[in-house]
Scaffold this active site. Structure first.
Site, PDB file in Angstrom:
ATOM      1  N   GLY A   1     -11.830   4.874   3.759  1.00 37.53           N
ATOM      2  CA  GLY A   1     -12.832   5.491   4.384  1.00 37.53           C
ATOM      3  C   GLY A   1     -14.071   5.153   4.422  1.00 37.53           C
ATOM      4  O   GLY A   1     -14.609   5.025   5.483  1.00 37.53           O
TER       5      GLY A   1
ATOM      6  N   HIS B   1       0.945  -1.084   0.062  1.00 37.37           N
ATOM      7  CA  HIS B   1       0.162   0.013   0.053  1.00 37.37           C
ATOM      8  C   HIS B   1       0.815   1.243   0.245  1.00 37.37           C
ATOM      9  O   HIS B   1       1.972   1.263   0.522  1.00 37.37           O
ATOM     10  CB  HIS B   1      -0.759  -0.147   1.180  1.00 37.37           C
ATOM     11  CG  HIS B   1      -2.095   1.154   1.294  1.00 37.37           C
ATOM     12  ND1 HIS B   1      -2.015   2.431   1.276  1.00 37.37           N
ATOM     13  CD2 HIS B   1      -3.483   0.824   0.890  1.00 37.37           C
ATOM     14  CE1 HIS B   1      -2.738   2.896   1.170  1.00 37.37           C
ATOM     15  NE2 HIS B   1      -4.027   2.097   0.794  1.00 37.37           N
TER      16      HIS B   1
ATOM     17  N   GLU C   1      -4.056   2.303  -7.180  1.00 30.35           N
ATOM     18  CA  GLU C   1      -4.569   3.318  -6.320  1.00 30.35           C
ATOM     19  C   GLU C   1      -3.815   4.493  -6.497  1.00 30.35           C
ATOM     20  O   GLU C   1      -2.367   4.695  -5.892  1.00 30.35           O
ATOM     21  CB  GLU C   1      -4.315   2.667  -4.836  1.00 30.35           C
ATOM     22  CG  GLU C   1      -5.213   1.889  -4.449  1.00 30.35           C
ATOM     23  CD  GLU C   1      -5.622   1.775  -2.929  1.00 30.35           C
ATOM     24  OE1 GLU C   1      -6.794   1.452  -2.447  1.00 30.35           O
ATOM     25  OE2 GLU C   1      -4.590   1.726  -2.015  1.00 30.35           O
TER      26      GLU C   1
HETATM   27  P1  PGA Z   1      -9.522   5.718   0.556  1.00 28.66           P
HETATM   28  O1  PGA Z   1      -8.388   4.684   0.693  1.00 28.66           O
HETATM   29  O2  PGA Z   1     -10.884   4.984   0.044  1.00 28.66           O
HETATM   30  O3  PGA Z   1     -10.072   6.046   2.003  1.00 28.66           O
HETATM   31  O4  PGA Z   1      -9.351   6.692  -0.488  1.00 28.66           O
HETATM   32  C1  PGA Z   1      -8.149   3.592  -0.130  1.00 28.66           C
HETATM   33  C2  PGA Z   1      -7.119   2.715   0.393  1.00 28.66           C
HETATM   34  O5  PGA Z   1      -6.232   3.588   0.811  1.00 28.66           O
HETATM   35  O6  PGA Z   1      -6.903   1.406   0.166  1.00 28.66           O
END
Ligand code: PGA
Length: 228
Positions: free
Chosen positions: A210, A101, A150
């Protein structure tokens, strides 16, 4: 799109460093009974390590169609690695591990090489590695068939990528690593925008941060994915 046209739809909750055991169990008790069992639908919750055992137990007792995953695992085997959680010790507890991540790469200096080692450790313990890639150039380690695109600008900002752009990135990864690679999108996914990502031809699911913390919001996202 009906589920038979793609292998799976993955909806994965990444809780990050949130929720006590009590809060985690409350979430499972709300989300679990609301999940419908479908062969193509893979719903996964990834709590922090402390919550794993209790969450796993609650899912088993409730017989919910919910997989449990971790947010990381050690690049090493079991042994003298203080603070690390070895894949072997996670066997039976998790079916999947989020690896690489961007928050780990940034805050814990995780490198591509470490991510590769983690993938190997996960595979040796029959844990599905889900590698997060931040852009087209992020390497996908050998032995990895599930990734999440991401883009860093989209994580936790409310500023999701354009679904068409994410689709194009997913297509490029599949072109490079083969059609068996499944590609998820993650970054500010909500019940409002999830449909536009899932409707993309090359996107096989979502990694939700989130918005996964609120059980009702997460249920909405899963329900929308079933309607496609
Ligand atoms: P987010 O995070 O949905 O809060 O943007 C996604 C993630 O980091 O896996």
């Amino acid at each position: 799109m009906d589920g038979s046209e793609r292998k799976h739809i993955w909806i994965i909750a990444n809780w990050k460093s949130n929720k006590t055991i009590a809060q985690a169990l409350e979430w499972v008790s709300i989300v679990g009974p609301n999940l419908e069992r479908r062969d193509y639908l893979k719903v996964v919750v990834c709590p922090d390590f402390v919550c794993l055992e209790e969450v796993k137990k609650a899912v088993s007792v409730g017989n919910f169609p919910l997989m449990v995953g971790s947010q990381d695992l050690s690049p090493f085997d079991t042994g003298p690695y203080t603070g690390e959680e070895a894949a072997k010790d996670l066997e039976g507890l998790v079916e999947l591990a989020i690896l690489g991540h961007s928050e780990r790469r940034k805050n814990f200096s995780e490198t591509d090489e470490m991510v590769s080692r983690k993938v190997a450790q996960a595979n040796a313990s029959a844990i599905i590695p889900l590698v997060c890639v931040q852009g087209k150039e992020t390497p996908v380690p050998e032995g990895c068939t599930l990734i999440a695109y991401e883009p860093v600008f989209a994580i936790g900002t409310g500023n999701a990528d354009m679904p068409q752009d994410a689709n194009e990135v997913a297509e490029s990864f599949k072109g490079k690593y083969g059609p068996d690679l499944e590609v998820l999108y993650g970054g500010s996914v909500t019940s409002e925008n999830c449909k536009s990502f899932l409707a993309q031809e090359q996107i096989n699911g979502l990694l939700v941060g989130g918005a996964s913390l609120d059980p009702q919001e997460f249920i909405r996202i899963v329900e929308i994915s079933l309607g496609l």
